[in-house]
Motif scaffolding. Structure first.
Motif, PDB file in Angstrom:
ATOM      1  N   ARG A   1       0.819  -1.212   0.000  1.00  0.00           N
ATOM      2  CA  ARG A   1       0.000   0.000   0.000  1.00  0.00           C
ATOM      3  C   ARG A   1       0.859   1.270   0.000  1.00  0.00           C
ATOM      4  N   GLY A   2       2.103   1.117  -0.415  1.00  0.00           N
ATOM      5  CA  GLY A   2       3.004   2.265  -0.500  1.00  0.00           C
ATOM      6  C   GLY A   2       3.495   2.766   0.835  1.00  0.00           C
ATOM      7  N   ALA A   3       3.436   1.937   1.862  1.00  0.00           N
ATOM      8  CA  ALA A   3       3.864   2.324   3.209  1.00  0.00           C
ATOM      9  C   ALA A   3       4.891   1.311   3.714  1.00  0.00           C
ATOM     10  N   ASP A   4       5.147   1.311   5.014  1.00  0.00           N
ATOM     11  CA  ASP A   4       6.022   0.324   5.640  1.00  0.00           C
ATOM     12  C   ASP A   4       5.665   0.277   7.107  1.00  0.00           C
ATOM     13  N   LEU A   5       6.220  -0.677   7.820  1.00  0.00           N
ATOM     14  CA  LEU A   5       5.987  -0.713   9.260  1.00  0.00           C
ATOM     15  C   LEU A   5       6.503   0.583   9.896  1.00  0.00           C
ATOM     16  N   ILE A   6       5.843   1.012  10.936  1.00  0.00           N
ATOM     17  CA  ILE A   6       6.102   2.313  11.535  1.00  0.00           C
ATOM     18  C   ILE A   6       7.542   2.463  12.015  1.00  0.00           C
ATOM     19  N   ILE A   7       8.101   3.636  11.811  1.00  0.00           N
ATOM     20  CA  ILE A   7       9.401   4.030  12.353  1.00  0.00           C
ATOM     21  C   ILE A   7       9.136   5.127  13.393  1.00  0.00           C
ATOM     22  N   ILE A   8       9.461   4.865  14.633  1.00  0.00           N
ATOM     23  CA  ILE A   8       9.201   5.819  15.709  1.00  0.00           C
ATOM     24  C   ILE A   8      10.473   6.627  15.952  1.00  0.00           C
ATOM     25  N   ASN A   9      10.436   7.899  15.546  1.00  0.00           N
ATOM     26  CA  ASN A   9      11.649   8.716  15.583  1.00  0.00           C
ATOM     27  C   ASN A   9      11.801   9.565  16.843  1.00  0.00           C
ATOM     28  N   ASN A  10      10.733   9.785  17.571  1.00  0.00           N
ATOM     29  CA  ASN A  10      10.810  10.693  18.718  1.00  0.00           C
ATOM     30  C   ASN A  10       9.692  10.387  19.716  1.00  0.00           C
ATOM     31  N   LYS A  11       9.735  11.067  20.833  1.00  0.00           N
ATOM     32  CA  LYS A  11       8.759  10.840  21.895  1.00  0.00           C
ATOM     33  C   LYS A  11       7.355  11.255  21.461  1.00  0.00           C
ATOM     34  N   GLU A  12       7.261  12.322  20.650  1.00  0.00           N
ATOM     35  CA  GLU A  12       5.948  12.774  20.193  1.00  0.00           C
ATOM     36  C   GLU A  12       5.248  11.675  19.386  1.00  0.00           C
ATOM     37  N   GLU A  13       6.023  10.998  18.544  1.00  0.00           N
ATOM     38  CA  GLU A  13       5.434   9.918  17.757  1.00  0.00           C
ATOM     39  C   GLU A  13       5.091   8.720  18.640  1.00  0.00           C
ATOM     40  N   GLN A  14       5.936   8.451  19.631  1.00  0.00           N
ATOM     41  CA  GLN A  14       5.655   7.377  20.588  1.00  0.00           C
ATOM     42  C   GLN A  14       4.362   7.671  21.352  1.00  0.00           C
ATOM     43  N   ASP A  15       4.193   8.919  21.765  1.00  0.00           N
ATOM     44  CA  ASP A  15       2.969   9.307  22.479  1.00  0.00           C
ATOM     45  C   ASP A  15       1.738   9.164  21.579  1.00  0.00           C
TER      46      ASP A  15
END
Length: 229
Positions: free
Chosen positions: A137-151
Motif C-alpha cells: 500500500r506504499g507504506a512500511d511498518l512504523i518508524i518511531i523517531n521521537n517521543k511525540e510519535e511514541q505518544d
C-alpha cells in the motif's frame, strides 16, 4: 631736415603731449581693438557653461530620485507578490493534507499525524506478513523517531495488545535497525529488553514500551506512510 620738422618728430615720440590750445594732456597710449568685447564674451560663455552644468545636475538628480522611487516601488510589489504566493502555497498544502486526511480516514482507516498516515490493524499477522501488507500500500511498518510519535502511538492503540513496528536485528544480531536502514536515535525498550538474542529478532510496541519477539508470531501491526515533501 629743417627745424620745424625736427620739432614735429620730437612731439610725436613723446608718450604724452599737451594740447597747445587747451593745455590738456593728450594720451598717446593705444588699446587693442575689441579687447573689452572679448572679455565680456568669455564671461558670457562661463556663465552659460555654469547654467548648463547646473541644469544637467538637476536633471540627473531628478532622474536618480525617480528611478530610486521606482525601484523601491518595484521591490515592494515583488515582496507583496512573494508573500501572496507563499500564503497561497500554504493554503494549498493545507487543502492537500486535509483531502488526504479525509480520504485515508474515511475510506481506508488511516490516521493522519505530522505529515504521515498511520494504519493500525485489527487483524494479526507475522512480522514479515505485516510488513508486506504495508509495502503493498506504499507504506512500511512504523518508524518511531521521537517521543511525540511514541505518544501518538500510545494514544491510538489498545495498550493491552502487541503491535509490530519496523524495528529488527534479523540481519545482524544485536544491531537493531529500522526498516529504512537507519539506527534508532530514540529508544523505548522495556526494562531488560531486548533479551531474546537470536530467537527474537523483531520488535513490538506494547503499552508505553518496546520488546523483542519471535518474528513468526502473529500480532497486530502499524503501518506508516510518510507524505512529507
Amino acid at each position: 631736415m629743417d627745424r620745424e620738422n625736427e620739432e614735429h618728430v620730437y612731439i610725436n615720440e613723446e608718450p604724452n603731449s599737451h594740447d597747445v590750445r587747451t593745455g590738456r594732456q593728450i594720451s598717446t597710449t593705444h588699446q587693442t581693438p575689441g579687447s573689452s568685447e572679448t572679455t565680456e564674451q568669455l564671461q558670457c560663455v562661463q556663465v552659460l557653461l555654469c547654467v548648463v552644468l547646473l541644469t544637467a545636475l538637476i536633471v540627473l538628480g531628478t532622474n536618480y530620485t525617480q528611478e530610486t522611487h521606482q525601484l523601491q516601488s518595484d521591490n515592494t510589489n515583488l515582496i507583496n507578490e512573494r508573500d501572496a504566493l507563499l500564503s497561497k502555497n500554504n493554503d494549498l498544502i493545507k487543502e492537500r493534507n486535509a483531502c488526504r486526511h479525509d480520504f485515508f480516514k474515511e475510506n481506508n482507516g488511516w490516521i493522519y499525524n505530522h505529515s504521515s498516515f498511520y494504519y493500525i490493524s485489527s487483524e494479526k499477522k507475522s512480522w514479515n506478513e505485516s510488513r508486506r501488507y504495508c509495502t503493498e500500500r506504499g507504506a512500511d511498518l512504523i518508524i518511531i523517531n521521537n517521543k511525540e510519535e511514541q505518544d501518538f502511538v500510545q494514544k491510538n492503540i489498545n495498550r493491552r495488545s502487541l503491535f509490530w513496528i519496523g524495528l529488527t536485528d534479523i540481519d545482524e544480531e544485536g544491531s537493531w535497525k529500522w526498516v529504512d536502514g537507519s539506527t534508532p536515535t530514540f529508544r523505548f525498550w522495556k526494562s531488560k529488553e531486548p533479551n531474546g538474542q537470536r530467537g527474537e529478532n523483531c520488535a513490538v510496541v506494547h503499552s508505553t514500551v518496546w520488546a523483542d519477539y519471535r518474528c513468526s508470531l502473529a500480532y497486530l501491526w502499524i503501518c506508516e506512510k510518510n507524505i512529507l515533501m
